[in-house]
Design an enzyme around this catalytic site. Structure first.
Site, PDB file in Angstrom:
ATOM      1  CB  SER A 152      -3.934   2.249  -7.833  1.00  0.00           C
ATOM      2  OG  SER A 152      -2.612   1.901  -7.510  1.00  0.00           O
ATOM      3  NE  ARG A 221      -0.683  -5.551   1.300  1.00  0.00           N
ATOM      4  CZ  ARG A 221      -1.483  -4.961   0.426  1.00  0.00           C
ATOM      5  NH1 ARG A 221      -1.037  -4.689  -0.784  1.00  0.00           N
ATOM      6  NH2 ARG A 221      -2.716  -4.653   0.742  1.00  0.00           N
ATOM      7  CG  ASP A 317      -1.413   9.087  -4.158  1.00  0.00           C
ATOM      8  OD1 ASP A 317      -0.347   8.495  -3.882  1.00  0.00           O
ATOM      9  OD2 ASP A 317      -2.212   8.677  -5.030  1.00  0.00           O
ATOM     10  CG  HIS A 350      -2.081   5.160  -3.706  1.00  0.00           C
ATOM     11  ND1 HIS A 350      -2.344   5.820  -4.893  1.00  0.00           N
ATOM     12  CD2 HIS A 350      -2.218   3.835  -3.972  1.00  0.00           C
ATOM     13  CE1 HIS A 350      -2.617   4.930  -5.837  1.00  0.00           C
ATOM     14  NE2 HIS A 350      -2.557   3.722  -5.307  1.00  0.00           N
ATOM     15  CG  ASP A 351      -4.621   2.477   1.165  1.00  0.00           C
ATOM     16  OD1 ASP A 351      -4.433   1.973   0.040  1.00  0.00           O
ATOM     17  OD2 ASP A 351      -4.352   1.886   2.226  1.00  0.00           O
TER      18      ASP A 351
END
Length: 372
Positions: A152, A221, A317, A350-351
């Site tokens: 990232s 967030r 992602d 993405h995580d």
């Protein structure tokens, strides 16, 4: 460096005189850097690996995080017998400047005023973060890196290293990242920044010693966290299931499990991160454009390096989709740099780069020469 400086998971903090020239035209001095080291530095200092962290991560990449008591954010990747084997490599992970985990940032004290910088802290870039890391390595007596690795935003730093210091890097691993931020990514970040700045407790960034802009940062967030997940992953984990109730409330409480999850993520984030740092680091990511820094052609960024590269992407992602990695691979090919690339399958979006992925671990171990 003493033997005490080479122990596994040693927490360190250094104040370097600088000055550190910044892309925005200013200078930062002094430069505070919080970092951790893992493993033992070889006598010839040839086994150093730099791990670069993502937006809201920190220097506690492995072992126990002394702030939270939880395991480091990449424990499955870094440690004895792991892909980045600390029995072989001396691993350094530094908190980026602009952050709030011990390195120079908006919450640190301005030596001129004796008060926190707040919004008086200079705007920084990814390349500025890399230059600060180079200052740290100079301090540690490390002239050349065996590898620089990041996912990232950490991948952006990893890409910037061979472009900025082509003679100091032997290998580069970039996971779930991109060579520039897209308009969509900038848009999501702007929503988050506006949420923070719209919170009345933000006070123009001068909230230290007062109530923090918790509501705005929590919303920021929540919005960002959605981009880290995949639709398939959200559907599998939550679907449209209700949260601790048998029927809809016909109100605006968290009826759905996914709503409750996002609210929890937002509240938990406020407890560990500084709102101003969020503004500064997201802005640094938005400014990142490696091609722009090298005459508009991405291949130019890699023409001076002799490093070898490995790139990894994930098929779900959508924050940094596989096409971003492919464009980097094409630029590396054009520059004549050796590169390997793989797209891995994962339902976690993405995580996925932060989770225990045997496939990712095998790829990194193979590239680093630690595969069993």
């Amino acid at each position: 460096m003493s033997a005490d400086d080479q122990r596994f998971g040693l927490q360190r903090h250094v104040i370097l005189p600088g000055p550190l020239p910044l892309d925005g035209g200013g200078r930062l001095a002094p430069v505070e850097i919080a970092y951790e080291t893992y493993g033992t530095l070889a006598p010839d200092r040839s086994n150093a690996v730099l791990i670069c962290h993502a937006l809201t991560m920190d220097q506690h990449v492995a072992g126990a995080n002394p702030r939270t008591g939880k395991q480091g954010w990449w424990t499955q990747m870094v440690g004895p017998g792991r892909p980045v084997d600390t029995d072989r490599f001396f691993v350094v992970c530094a908190n980026v400047i602009g952050s709030c985990m011990g390195s120079s940032g908006p919450a640190t004290v301005n030596p001129v005023t004796g008060k926190p910088f707040g919004m008086g802290f200079p705007v920084i870039t990814i390349r500025d973060m890399v230059r600060a890391q180079a200052l740290l390595l100079d301090y540690l007596g490390i002239e050349r890196l065996k590898a620089v690795i990041g996912g990232s935003m950490g991948g952006m730093q990893a890409l910037s290293w061979p472009a900025t210091f082509p003679e100091r890097v032997e290998a580069v691993v970039v996971i779930a990242s991109a060579a520039r931020h897209s308009a969509q990514n900038i848009a999501f970040h702007e929503v988050g920044r506006q949420a923070v700045m719209a919170d009345p407790n933000w006070r123009g960034g001068d909230y230290y010693g007062h109530d923090v802009p918790a509501a705005g940062l929590a919303v920021a967030r929540m919005a960002a966290h959605i981009t880290y997940l995949s639709e398939a992953g959200l559907t599998e984990k939550f679907g449209r299931r209700l949260q601790a109730r048998e029927a809809k409330s016909f109100g605006f409480d968290a009826d759905f499990q996914v709503e409750s999850y996002l609210r929890y993520q937002g509240i938990a984030f406020v407890d560990r991160f500084d709102a101003n740092s969020y503004l500064y680091i997201t802005r640094a990511m938005d400014y990142f454009d490696l091609a722009e820094e090298h005459g508009g052609l991405l291949a130019n960024a890699f023409r001076e390096t002799r490093a070898r590269f490995a790139l990894i992407s994930f098929d779900t992602d959508w924050l940094y989709p596989t096409r971003e990695s492919r464009s980097i691979v094409q630029a590396l090919n054009a520059a004549g740099a050796p590169v390997s690339f793989v797209e891995l399958s994962s339902p976690y979006g993405h995580d996925a780069f932060l989770l225990d992925s045997p496939e990712m671990n095998r790829v990194v171990a193979g590239f680093m020469g630690t595969a069993s």
